[in-house]
Scaffold this active site. Structure first.
Site, PDB file in Angstrom:
ATOM      1  N   GLU A  47      14.354  50.911  94.153  1.00 24.23           N
ATOM      2  CA  GLU A  47      13.583  51.203  95.377  1.00 24.23           C
ATOM      3  C   GLU A  47      12.703  49.990  95.699  1.00 24.23           C
ATOM      4  O   GLU A  47      12.199  49.330  94.783  1.00 24.23           O
ATOM      5  CB  GLU A  47      12.687  52.419  95.076  1.00 24.23           C
ATOM      6  N   ASN A 115      10.902  54.215 104.063  1.00 23.57           N
ATOM      7  CA  ASN A 115      11.287  53.740 102.733  1.00 23.57           C
ATOM      8  C   ASN A 115      12.801  53.979 102.654  1.00 23.57           C
ATOM      9  O   ASN A 115      13.250  55.114 102.526  1.00 23.57           O
ATOM     10  CB  ASN A 115      10.522  54.541 101.666  1.00 23.57           C
ATOM     11  N   LYS A 132      13.957  57.754 102.661  1.00 19.83           N
ATOM     12  CA  LYS A 132      13.352  58.649 101.657  1.00 19.83           C
ATOM     13  C   LYS A 132      12.696  59.867 102.289  1.00 19.83           C
ATOM     14  O   LYS A 132      11.863  59.734 103.203  1.00 19.83           O
ATOM     15  CB  LYS A 132      12.330  57.856 100.840  1.00 19.83           C
ATOM     16  N   GLU A 151       2.283  55.949  99.802  1.00 18.35           N
ATOM     17  CA  GLU A 151       3.566  56.107 100.520  1.00 18.35           C
ATOM     18  C   GLU A 151       3.399  56.951 101.781  1.00 18.35           C
ATOM     19  O   GLU A 151       4.036  56.696 102.792  1.00 18.35           O
ATOM     20  CB  GLU A 151       4.622  56.720  99.602  1.00 18.35           C
ATOM     21  N   CYS A 182      13.814  57.405  94.390  1.00 19.06           N
ATOM     22  CA  CYS A 182      12.735  57.695  93.450  1.00 19.06           C
ATOM     23  C   CYS A 182      12.346  59.166  93.362  1.00 19.06           C
ATOM     24  O   CYS A 182      13.021  59.952  92.736  1.00 19.06           O
ATOM     25  CB  CYS A 182      11.520  56.823  93.755  1.00 19.06           C
ATOM     26  N   ASN A 207      10.506  53.337  91.382  1.00 15.66           N
ATOM     27  CA  ASN A 207       9.313  52.632  90.881  1.00 15.66           C
ATOM     28  C   ASN A 207       8.400  53.728  90.380  1.00 15.66           C
ATOM     29  O   ASN A 207       7.769  54.420  91.192  1.00 15.66           O
ATOM     30  CB  ASN A 207       8.556  51.926  92.012  1.00 15.66           C
TER      31      ASN A 207
HETATM   32  N1  CDT Z   1       8.000  55.662  94.062  1.00 18.77           N
HETATM   33  C1  CDT Z   1       7.899  56.966  93.727  1.00 18.77           C
HETATM   34  O1  CDT Z   1       8.363  57.843  94.437  1.00 18.77           O
HETATM   35  N2  CDT Z   1       7.266  57.242  92.558  1.00 18.77           N
HETATM   36  C2  CDT Z   1       6.986  58.569  92.118  1.00 18.77           C
HETATM   37  C3  CDT Z   1       5.699  58.601  91.377  1.00 18.77           C
HETATM   38  C4  CDT Z   1       4.724  59.149  92.229  1.00 18.77           C
HETATM   39  S1  CDT Z   1       3.178  59.366  91.534  1.00 18.77           S
HETATM   40  C5  CDT Z   1       2.206  59.576  92.922  1.00 18.77           C
HETATM   41  C6  CDT Z   1       8.051  59.204  91.250  1.00 18.77           C
HETATM   42  O2  CDT Z   1       8.341  60.385  91.461  1.00 18.77           O
HETATM   43  O3  CDT Z   1       8.553  58.563  90.346  1.00 18.77           O
END
Ligand code: CDT
Length: 327
Positions: A47, A115, A132, A151, A182, A207
């Protein structure tokens, strides 16, 4: 019939805030070259693969954040990646922040930020786009948080659903490929929508911070990776699909993201896993015929699903409290 495709998760180590796109693209080209040497036909990048995970950085004026977004794809900066992949006939999945000028639900054309991930075929054409849907985090600066996760500030909710396309990939005429980004991996609804389109290969980049910055109580660190793997393994098993999940990992701008990129088969087994939090290519031969077992037996949707009992899934967002016995 045996249908084999060799796939890779191209995990990326950290990308620092000051590093230009050219550094990330150069590293990705090296990974494509490595993939070629290993006979890989399809590569999944993480991502927001071109920059640091910028939603941790607050911009009061959202237009200041436009520096993190792409307005065209391919661009001069990303062209070397497309060229390398095309040279070797390798398809790829790439996550990036997208600015587009499109009509919204009211019909007004305006600047929009998503995203996004694209699926690029071995010919170099973009064959599918995904934006996303499950955006975690918050929209306003949160003073109580050690690290921001903005985000919901920088992106609109994706407006393309969860599409699947049958596209030529490697030596195969058609592979049913779907995408997630993600946080989507944690939502069974997302997997099921892909499963209902006979997906065979889910490409997903992530990420994920090693620490839960939102938690008020204790969350054991090792469970962060476990929950990521659990979600992907369950999604694959319950929808009879392979998945290739690629992390951006390591310390970015002083903040740790976990790696542990994996490739999972339709039995829910991890068949390859990254061992570092650096640039690392993990590969697996996927026999797509393995998808048949689940989808013709225990998860033969057409015989066993009961959508009439699932109305809450689409009719309701938050949980309600149950009726109290005896009341
Ligand atoms: N990038 C992303 O979606 N990361 C989320 C962590 C979010 S914590 C606010 C994940 O679900 O891995």
């Amino acid at each position: 019939m045996t249908r084999i495709i060799t796939v890779a998760a191209a995990q990326l180590g950290p990308i620092q805030k000051a590093e230009p796109r050219s550094v990330a693209v150069d590293r990705m080209v090296r990974l494509i070259e490595r993939a070629h040497r290993r006979g890989v036909e399809f590569v999944v990048f993480p991502e927001l693969a071109l920059t640091t995970f910028f939603p941790r950085h607050y911009h009061d004026d959202i237009t200041e954040a436009d520096i993190w977004f792409e307005t065209e794809m391919p661009s001069n900066e990303t062209a070397p990646l497309f060229d390398a992949a095309k040279r070797y006939g390798i398809g790829f999945h790439l996550g990036y922040a997208e600015i587009t000028h499109e009509a919204d639900e009211t019909g007004r054309v305006r600047k929009r930020r998503f995203n996004t991930a694209i699926l690029v075929g071995p010919s170099g054409d973009i064959v599918l786009r995904y934006r996303k849907v499950h955006l975690p985090g918050h929209a306003e600066y949160a003073p109580g948080r050690k690290v921001q996760h903005l985000e919901k500030r920088y992106f609109e909710v994706g407006n393309l659903g969860f599409p699947v396309i049958r596209a030529p990939m490697g030596g195969l005429d058609g592979v049913n490929v779907g995408m997630m980004i993600c946080n989507d991996r944690r939502w069974p609804e997302a997997w099921r929508v892909l499963g209902l389109q006979s997906v065979e290969l889910v490409a997903l980049g992530y990420n994920t911070p090693s620490l839960n910055m939102e938690a008020t109580g204790f969350e054991a660190h090792h469970l962060r990776v476990f929950h990521s793997h659990l979600s992907i393994q369950a999604g694959c098993y319950q929808n009879a699909t392979f998945a290739v999940a690629a992390a951006k990992a390591g310390k970015e701008d002083g903040n740790e993201l976990f790696g542990h990129s994996i490739i999972v088969n339709p039995q829910g087994e991890i068949i390859a896993m990254a061992a570092s939090w650096e640039d690392e290519l993990i590969t697996a031969e996927c026999n797509l015929s393995m998808c048949e077992l689940g989808r013709t037996t225990i998860f033969a949707f057409e015989r066993h699903r009961r959508p009439e009992a699932y109305q809450r899934i689409t009719g309701q967002i938050g949980a309600v409290t149950p009726r109290v016995w005896g009341a």
